[in-house]
Write a protein that holds these residues in place. Structure first.
Motif, short mmCIF file in Angstrom:
data_model
loop_
_atom_site.label_atom_id
_atom_site.label_comp_id
_atom_site.label_asym_id
_atom_site.label_seq_id
_atom_site.Cartn_x
_atom_site.Cartn_y
_atom_site.Cartn_z
N LYS A 1 0.83 -1.21 0.00
CA LYS A 1 0.00 0.00 0.00
C LYS A 1 0.87 1.26 0.00
O LYS A 1 0.65 2.21 -0.76
CB LYS A 1 -0.89 -0.03 1.25
N LEU A 2 1.86 1.22 0.86
CA LEU A 2 2.76 2.36 0.99
C LEU A 2 3.51 2.58 -0.33
O LEU A 2 3.61 3.71 -0.83
CB LEU A 2 3.75 2.10 2.12
N ARG A 3 4.02 1.47 -0.85
CA ARG A 3 4.80 1.54 -2.08
C ARG A 3 3.97 2.13 -3.21
O ARG A 3 4.45 2.96 -3.99
CB ARG A 3 5.28 0.13 -2.46
N SER A 4 2.70 1.71 -3.27
CA SER A 4 1.86 2.17 -4.38
C SER A 4 1.66 3.69 -4.35
O SER A 4 1.42 4.31 -5.37
CB SER A 4 0.50 1.46 -4.35
N ARG A 5 1.76 4.28 -3.17
CA ARG A 5 1.65 5.75 -3.13
C ARG A 5 3.01 6.43 -3.23
O ARG A 5 3.12 7.55 -3.72
CB ARG A 5 0.93 6.19 -1.84
N LEU A 6 4.06 5.75 -2.75
CA LEU A 6 5.37 6.43 -2.74
C LEU A 6 6.11 6.34 -4.07
O LEU A 6 6.81 7.28 -4.45
CB LEU A 6 6.26 5.87 -1.61
N ALA B 1 19.98 7.82 4.52
CA ALA B 1 19.00 7.99 3.44
C ALA B 1 17.99 9.07 3.79
O ALA B 1 17.75 9.36 4.96
CB ALA B 1 18.28 6.67 3.18
N ASP B 2 17.38 9.65 2.76
CA ASP B 2 16.31 10.61 2.98
C ASP B 2 15.07 9.86 3.47
O ASP B 2 14.97 8.64 3.38
CB ASP B 2 16.03 11.37 1.68
N GLU B 3 14.12 10.67 3.94
CA GLU B 3 12.89 10.13 4.51
C GLU B 3 12.10 9.24 3.56
O GLU B 3 11.39 8.34 4.00
CB GLU B 3 11.99 11.32 4.85
N LEU B 4 12.21 9.55 2.29
CA LEU B 4 11.33 8.91 1.32
C LEU B 4 11.91 7.57 0.87
O LEU B 4 11.27 6.52 0.99
CB LEU B 4 11.16 9.88 0.13
N THR B 5 13.13 7.60 0.34
CA THR B 5 13.73 6.35 -0.17
C THR B 5 14.13 5.43 0.98
O THR B 5 14.38 4.25 0.75
CB THR B 5 14.98 6.63 -1.03
N TYR B 6 14.17 5.95 2.18
CA TYR B 6 14.49 5.13 3.35
C TYR B 6 13.68 3.84 3.35
O TYR B 6 14.18 2.77 3.65
CB TYR B 6 14.22 5.92 4.64
N ASN B 7 12.41 3.97 2.98
CA ASN B 7 11.55 2.80 3.00
C ASN B 7 12.01 1.73 2.01
O ASN B 7 11.79 0.54 2.24
CB ASN B 7 10.10 3.22 2.74
N LEU B 8 12.67 2.16 0.94
CA LEU B 8 13.20 1.16 -0.01
C LEU B 8 14.35 0.37 0.62
O LEU B 8 14.48 -0.84 0.42
CB LEU B 8 13.68 1.84 -1.30
N HIS B 9 15.18 1.09 1.40
CA HIS B 9 16.26 0.39 2.12
C HIS B 9 15.66 -0.68 3.04
O HIS B 9 16.20 -1.76 3.17
CB HIS B 9 17.07 1.39 2.96
#
Lengths: 505, 505
Positions: free
Chosen positions: A180-185, A355-363
């Motif tokens: 869900k998160l990925r689909s918006r980010l 990492a920045d706040e946004l791409t952090y989730n990819l890590h």
């Protein structure tokens, strides 16, 4: 309460305090190993850590504990206990049931191994020597697999590990939440990449005197209400927070001479963890409830302070001039707006903690997927660097030049902490949801931050979250504070609003 | 060795190692409390120290230990053990017999009390608040008196305490030794006072940057062969050395901004203790023999390095230029000879750890006499400041202006270490006797020091003394190394020769 129950309860509480005492000693020895203990003592020290961890462990699963738990869960006895004691019994029973089946010598072997491996990891990271570290990591994974058998497989094998850090969280739920998160980010990240309004952050990469970085970091910790009479900040390879007791919650940071923000944000991050532990209600001290309720809620606090407060515009409206004054010419000609945009530049980078706040989730997703492969799909430790590098290439379009900047960058696995990483993204989500409530309940929130009036915010968090420690579950906390269950849309909304403005989308 | 004996021995050695593990943890917690642990955690920490000390103590006197000791002292079993194991059994039996009669809860109470009192003492010393500290000290003395009853009174009650630090030493022997020493030193001190050749030491009391003092101290430690990979130096109110394990022997120092020599000599002093512990034979690790054999022999090493080497002319022929270079104008116009005379100026001073080599023994005699009064003659703790001040007036002709510079100056009593002080003078005597032998066996001794070639001296000491740890008794060491029993004349000879030359008597 009957006298006999009272006497038993006192003895039970004493046993529980004793277990916390072992944790405190072991915690201090770990802290010491990572902040300046002499090398030649590390192997002896690892033995001692193993020995004391085992003694504490033996108490958790002791017959004495078993007898108390049986006694206090009898209905006629339980009804004489107050709410706090009932919760302590429940928490002890959970630990007891979980660990009773693990043989003490296995546990000791594991404690010695992980204490030793954390020291070896520091070297391995520095010299990018995965091959030298691999046998230890393989052994840790193998032991963890054995432990999963003892603990019992929940859903999948990896579920068992996740549940330890975030009770009731599962691979199934996480797959859904992350999706869900990925689909918006993902569209947001793509729009950002395509934007012509890329912030310049080259001025962050100059030489910044470490003495001054330290001074500024200590100042910020003071501003956020970190109590230096109940803690201290030191340096370590990987920053961490450790709560030895409610009056001794320590944090560490790591300075990079060519990066002014790394240490500041790590102080804010670890400071967030520490505020949580420093503000647990004193009546919980000496019990297993005197700690954060889950790693996800814990990370919500570190990431709230690091990102939502620390990377906000009002924060730097107040503190940028102070930062400038700590250095000479380096930031003299930079405006607050330029600085704010620079520290929020979205970039595909190698190192999670930078990492920045946004791409952090990819890590996080990379680590989550790799751990899933390790525990559910038979991935071999030997193949980790290859899989790691491939995923970084796939998700972030970059390949680590060496394992020190790749697979060896995080301390977690050397300490056996598999299943932890998801907590960081859960933390982001909890934090955004808390922030939404804060803004409603404290309408002057942004104004206060712009004035450096951070203490009322700390007080609000202490009152709503910190003081309860582990006496409320994560689900109870999020519902009590925000009025609804965990909802990833708050994070997505927050990130969209923030980054659309920065990138003028 | 029979298989059964071998198996039992392994289990016994494991129990012994476990006891050392508790000591290591408690040692680290003490070190931490005194080098920077946050104040608010100190009380919880004291509880934990008390708990873990008690757990270790319980093992020392456990039935399990009792059974092993009974087993290994049977003649048919003992004859199968090698020399090292026999000595370990003997040492454990000594500890067992000594402590078996002390109730564990008394011991815990005592451990908590002394851990807490050491923190309170720091404040009391700083604020000269004897009244605030007195109840704690009274309690410690009262508990020590109770312990003497458990341990058994040797000769006099105070004998029991002295014996713990210097086996087989007694009030009777010490009275004689001190009287012999005094009879030779008093005329020397008087002649010195009457001398018209008083060294000027005013230039030592300027402002000396603490950073530079620290750098120089670390350099000297390196020169004497202190292994920084197996130790570290920190700051504390009262300097100390602590051996956590053979690879982790830490020391502390205390800087005075207006005194350039205090920290240097405390580094040499604690460094001497540390060299001893760092060079104990690895095969003794994890046993009660992996430590200095007595406090007297231990102090002989600290005082050999501090005074006989560190306050010698050849030492400063090598290092004075280095010292000068660490500061700006402060020592620019001072000659080596002036400096050598200044650091050996005999002066009636208030603070033991800053006293010269000669009057130092008067500081010890005052403490020795006061402790004797406390334990043998019913002196009340409340009256300590008065007695202390009167004795300082009588022996040294000066009265402390406040208790911080008087009765509260030493850490020992807050930790319950009564009977220790005599070790310092014993250390001086042992050291002078060792020095006499060194000069015979290493004829280039002075030359080496003047060249800064200190490592062969360290090696000689390691080979003759350090490596044996506690596997030889103090009496065995002094006889093996010097060929005769302790003889106070060596110290008197050494002091006479040195000071007659300096004061041109």
């Amino acid at each position: 309460m009957e006298d006999q129950v009272k006497i038993k309860l006192e003895k039970f509480r004493e046993l529980v305090r004793k277990i916390r005492g072992y944790y405190e000693a072991v915690g201090l020895m770990h802290w010491d190993l990572r902040t300046g203990a002499p090398r030649k003592g590390a192997e002896f020290r690892s033995e001692t850590i193993g020995m004391l961890s085992t003694e504490g462990f033996k108490l958790i699963i002791s017959d004495e504990m078993g007898d108390y738990l049986e006694y206090f869960t009898k209905s006629d006895i339980a009804e004489q206990l107050d709410d706090l004691d009932l919760k302590i019994v429940k928490e002890c029973k959970k630990e007891y049931d979980l660990n009773k089946l693990i043989p003490a010598e296995k546990f000791q072997e594991y404690s010695v191994l992980t204490a030793h491996a954390q020291t070896l990891w520091e070297d391995a990271k520095e010299t990018s020597d995965f091959a030298g570290f691999e046998p230890y990591l393989s052994k840790i994974v193998a032991m963890k697999q054995e432990f999963i058998n003892f603990w019992g497989v929940k859903g999948t094998r990896y579920d068992t590990l996740i549940d330890m850090y975030e009770p009731d969280m599962t691979v199934e739920k996480l797959d859904e939440i992350f999706s869900k998160l990925r689909s918006r980010l993902v569209p947001l990240v793509e729009a950002i990449r395509a934007s012509t309004n890329q912030p310049d952050n080259t001025f962050l990469k100059q030489l910044f005197e470490i003495d001054q970085q330290e001074k500024f970091g200590l100042f910020i910790l003071e501003q956020m209400g970190y109590d230096f009479e109940a803690g201290r900040q030191d340096e370590s390879v990987h920053p961490f927070a450790t709560s030895l007791n409610v009056g001794d919650v320590r944090i560490t940071t790591h300075y990079l001479q060519d990066d002014v923000t790394s240490a500041v944000f790590s102080s804010l991050h670890e400071g967030g963890h520490a505020l949580y532990e420093q503000n647990v209600d004193v009546k919980l001290v000496g019990t297993p409830l005197a700690q954060g309720t889950s790693m996800g809620i814990h990370e919500s606090q570190s990431r709230l302070w690091e990102n939502m407060i620390g990377r906000s515009r009002p924060f730097w409206e107040r503190y940028f001039e102070d930062l400038q004054q700590h250095f000479g010419p380096q930031l003299k000609d930079v405006s607050i707006e330029e600085f704010y945009r620079a520290i929020n530049r979205v970039e595909n980078s190698l190192i999670r903690i930078e990492a920045d706040e946004l791409t952090y989730n990819l890590h996080i997703i990379i680590r989550y997927e790799i751990e899933k492969m390790l525990f559910n799909e038979g991935l071999s430790v030997k193949d980790l660097p290859e899989v790691w590098n491939a995923k970084y290439n796939e998700y972030l379009g970059i390949t680590p030049p060496n394992d020190g900047l790749g697979i060896l960058q995080d301390v977690h696995w050397s300490g056996g902490d598999f299943g932890y990483f998801a907590s960081y993204s859960l933390g982001n989500m909890y934090a955004a949801q808390f922030l939404h409530t804060i803004r409603k309940e404290l309408p002057q929130y942004d104004e206060w931050i712009a004035e450096g009036n951070l203490l009322p915010i700390k007080e609000w968090l202490a009152d709503k979250i910190y003081k309860y420690g582990k006496s409320l579950t994560p689900a109870e906390i999020i519902v009590n504070v925000t009025g609804e269950e965990l909802n990833p849309d708050y994070l997505a909304d927050y990130l969209e609003e923030k980054y659309k403005e920065i990138y003028k989308l």
